[in-house]
Structures are given as structure tokens and as C-alpha cells.
Design an enzyme around this catalytic site. Structure first.
Site, PDB file in Angstrom:
ATOM      1  N   CYS A 118       1.540  -4.607  10.735  1.00 11.22           N
ATOM      2  CA  CYS A 118       0.640  -5.643  11.241  1.00 11.22           C
ATOM      3  C   CYS A 118       1.076  -6.992  10.713  1.00 11.22           C
ATOM      4  CB  CYS A 118      -0.799  -5.359  10.813  1.00 11.22           C
ATOM      5  SG  CYS A 118      -1.954  -6.674  11.249  1.00 11.22           S
ATOM      6  N   GLY A 119       1.234  -7.956  11.599  1.00 11.48           N
ATOM      7  CA  GLY A 119       1.724  -9.257  11.195  1.00 11.48           C
ATOM      8  C   GLY A 119       0.652 -10.275  10.921  1.00 11.48           C
TER       9      GLY A 119
END
Length: 289
Positions: A118-119
Site C-alpha cells: 500500500c502506497g
């Protein structure tokens, strides 16, 4: 590639069609490395991300573009490894970015943490992710031949050296398609798909290539919101993925003028936004089922 992979001894078990176990085989397997990277700005801790070691300066530069901190190579005066946490030992897991004095500093008290999947974890809301755009992909007049676009996943896969060894990394490839054949400008691999994209964008920033007009970003996984955001902030007009986009990714692509392509599998693809950028051959007399 030394730090990008690690070797582990394993026990391999096999069963035949009746469920009978074959003799155990002892062998070695190759894994994609995953280690934390602390990103500092002017000596102050800003973020920690889980990544595959390698091209770390590109990763940090691209992350700063994605966070809206920098947009030109001249704004980033230096990148250097700092001593790690093991009694000052150099672990190559801490990078300090020095910014030009006139560059507005981000809030280094945010303590951004991003996993390899997840960025945008650590941000308070989607509003915090929607940074002010420095470049406008909607004004990019690039035209992409449909067959060239459909061929990019195969080109990407052919260049994935770490995946060939481990089967455990994502890839992002930046292509220019205005010539007779698509040209692969940069490819990066990482356990995190957002890291792979940041490494590509960071490479482009350090080469002085932003905004990335006339290019296509091909990714090996799905097209998430944060990948559309990263493409838009780098001025990339076309994002193509081999898997599905999310609804929020499509919304953001519409808002920012990014052509969003999903399920690009070589012989078929879905265009969710910006289909007018595709140059299509003459249609067949009948459409195959």
C-alpha cells in the site's frame, strides 16, 4: 542484484494424484528481498517504506515527487546513505534527501509508514493524498497505436530479471511509443508495486525528464488510486495495467486527464478513461466473441 535477492534452504514436498507423498527433496530457493527504508529530509525522518533494496536513490526521489515535495531535479540537491540503527553500522537502509533552501518542507512529524502493498498508508484522508498537480496530463496530445499498447505487457515481462529468479516482485516500465517500435526507457522491480513506480519516476526526475510527456507507464499488477496519482504527478499521460483498476483510480484518472487501461493481456484490454488517445486500426468486418 546481490541485495535484491536472498537464498533460503527449503523442504520441497510433492504429492501424486492419489495423495501419496514423494520423498522430501532438500534444495535452495531464491526469494525477493524485503527491507525497511527510512527516508529523511534535511536530516529529519519523514517516512519508512518496505522495499526491495536497489535503486534506493531513485525510490526516494520518486517518493518525494509522489508526495508533492519536489518537481524538478534542481530542487533535490543531494541524496546520501546515513548510518543505520545498529550502533552506527552502515545498513544502507536510511537515505537523507537534502532539498534546495527555497523548497517548502513537508510536515516531517507525519511519520508516514508504507507497506510493500500500500502506497498511501499513514495519510489522514484521500484529501491529503490529492496533491496539487504541477503538470497537466490532460494537455498531452500523445497518440498510442493500439497494437503497440497491447504489446507492452510482454515487453515488460521480458525485461523482469528479478522476477525470473524469484517470481515475487512487481514491475513498472516507462515506454515511449512515438517511434516505429515502443522504446523501454526505464524498468524497475520491487516487492511493492508503488515502490517500482516511484523508482521509475525518481529515475526520470534525476535525469531531468519531468514531466514525462508522450510516455506510457506499464505496470505488472493492478491499477490502484496511488498509482494513478503517481503517474499524474509525474506528467505521465497513459497508465496501463495487466489487472484491474479500482473505482477510485478511474475517478482520479478522469479528474487528472490520465488515460487508464486495465486487463491489458496482449490480445485485449479495457480502456476506462481517455480512449481518444488510442490509434485504432481499421475494424474487422465482424467482432470476435
Amino acid at each position: 542484484m546481490a541485495r535484491m535477492i536472498q537464498r533460503r534452504k527449503i523442504h520441497r514436498f510433492r504429492l501424486d494424484d492419489t495423495g501419496t507423498e514423494y520423498p522430501v527433496r532438500f534444495k535452495e530457493d531464491v526469494l525477493a528481498a524485503e527491507e525497511p527504508l527510512e527516508i529523511r529530509i534535511n536530516g529529519n525522518s519523514f517516512a519508512v517504506t518496505m522495499r526491495t533494496p536497489g535503486e534506493d536513490f531513485d525510490l526516494v526521489a520518486g517518493f518525494l515527487v509522489s508526495e508533492g515535495v519536489v518537481r524538478h531535479a534542481s530542487e533535490l540537491t543531494s541524496l546520501r546513505f546515513c548510518a543505520g540503527t545498529r550502533e552506527g553500522e552502515q545498513t544502507f537502509n536510511v537515505v537523507d534527501a537534502q532539498l534546495r533552501p527555497d523548497v517548502a518542507l513537508p510536515d516531517t512529524k507525519r511519520n508516514v509508514y508504507t507497506s510493500s502493498s500500500c502506497g498511501i498508508c499513514g495519510t489522514e484522508s484521500i484529501d491529503a493524498v490529492l496533491k496539487t498537480q504541477h503538470y497537466d496530463p490532460s494537455q498531452d496530445a500523445v497518440q498510442i497505436p493500439l497494437d503497440a499498447l497491447a504489446g507492452l505487457p510482454e515487453r515488460l515481462r521480458e525485461a523482469q530479471a528479478v522476477f525470473d529468479k524469484t517470481g515475487g516482485v512487481h514491475a513498472a516500465g516507462l515506454f515511449r511509443v512515438d517511434g516505429p517500435e515502443p522504446e523501454l526507457l526505464c524498468l524497475r522491480e520491487d516487492v511493492g508495486r508503488h515502490n517500482a513506480v516511484d523508482k521509475v519516476v525518481g529515475w526520470a526526475l534525476r535525469q531531468g525528464l519531468l514531466p514525462l510527456r508522450g510516455t506510457v507507464l506499464q505496470v505488472s499488477g493492478r491499477a490502484s488510486f496511488e498509482l494513478v496519482q503517481k503517474a499524474a504527478l509525474a506528467g505521465i499521460p497513459v497508465l496501463s495495467a495487466v489487472s484491474a483498476p479500482s473505482s477510485l483510480a478511474a475517478d482520479l484518472a478522469t479528474e487528472t486527464g490520465v488515460t487508464l487501461v486495465g486487463f491489458n493481456r496482449g490480445h485485449s484490454l479495457n480502456v476506462y478513461t481517455g480512449h481518444e488517445r488510442l490509434l485504432r486500426p481499421r475494424p474487422a468486418a465482424s467482432i470476435p466473441a
